[in-house]
Design an enzyme around this catalytic site. Structure first.
Site, PDB file in Angstrom:
ATOM      1  CB  SER A  99      -0.822   0.057   1.284  1.00  0.00           C
ATOM      2  OG  SER A  99      -1.511   1.117   1.393  1.00  0.00           O
ATOM      3  CE1 TYR A 153      -3.962  -3.015   5.185  1.00  0.00           C
ATOM      4  CE2 TYR A 153      -3.002  -0.944   4.242  1.00  0.00           C
ATOM      5  CZ  TYR A 153      -3.717  -2.123   4.164  1.00  0.00           C
ATOM      6  OH  TYR A 153      -3.695  -2.624   2.655  1.00  0.00           O
TER       7      TYR A 153
END
Length: 226
Positions: free
Chosen positions: A135, A150
């Protein structure tokens, strides 16, 4: 034999679409999910083979590797897509560290176990590829606050990508981290780009030629800053 590709977290969103696109390219796709029923439903929809797999469970990972080995004798492409806990409600200074640990079990240790378990099968391929779905929040160049569990897990996954690429270069196995971008999925929420576009970014990494890059961080074929 067809190119054999395994996609974790394949019952919905990006993973499911990556499976569909790879199957469309003629790959023999193994689509996995923690629930056997979810794996079967998704695989039937995209023309793949279902397999129950929990990447955070060592016994489940070992069984999956045994199954793929007995059925195919090799693995050409491993797409580490399964991920949890996009924790937008947290910040680092007050984060629930139990959730941080839980997130790392799936987002970091899961891919790590998958690579270790499937490495003999990847080495049996003439064109091994490992794609770690990352990401943009993992880019240290732009990292700020928020989503601590995350983000930290994906930063660590990027570091793992670099280490694996260096160690597996002589085996001809290309290892890259791929950002699909902000995609309109259950995790990403509304407003992102179509799932097919995000998945195509991942498929690019899964189908690199032997002369392709390794140890990189990419989105849509373009390098991202670490």
């Amino acid at each position: 034999m067809n190119t054999v590709s395994l996609v974790t977290g394949g019952n919905r969103g990006i993973g499911r679409e990556v499976g569909r696109q790879l199957a469309g390219l003629g790959h023999a796709v193994v689509l996995t999910a923690r629930s056997a029923g979810a794996a079967q439903e998704a695989a039937a929809a995209v023309g793949a083979q279902p397999l129950r797999l929990d990447v955070a469970d060592a016994a489940s990972v070992a069984e999956a590797a045994r199954w793929v080995g007995e059925r195919y004798g090799k693995l050409d492409v491993l797409v580490n897509n399964a991920a949890i806990n996009y924790d937008t409600w947290q910040d680092a200074v007050t984060a629930d560290l139990a959730m941080v640990r839980e997130t790392a079990e799936t987002n970091l240790y899961g891919p790590w176990m998958m690579v270790q378990a499937f490495l003999p099968l990847l080495r049996a391929s003439e064109h091994g590829r490992i794609v770690n779905v990352s990401s943009a929040v993992a880019s240290l160049a732009g990292l700020g606050g928020g989503t601590p569990a995350y983000s930290a897990s994906k930063v660590a996954l990027n570091a793992l990508t670099r280490m694996l690429a260096a160690e597996l270069r002589d085996d001809g196995i290309l290892v890259n981290a791929i950002c699909p971008g902000w995609v309109a999925t259950d995790m990403g929420g509304p407003g992102g780009r179509p799932v097919a576009e995000g998945a195509a970014s991942v498929v690019w990494g899964a189908t690199l030629p032997d002369s392709g890059p390794t140890g990189g961080f990419f989105q849509d074929g373009r390098r991202l800053a670490w």
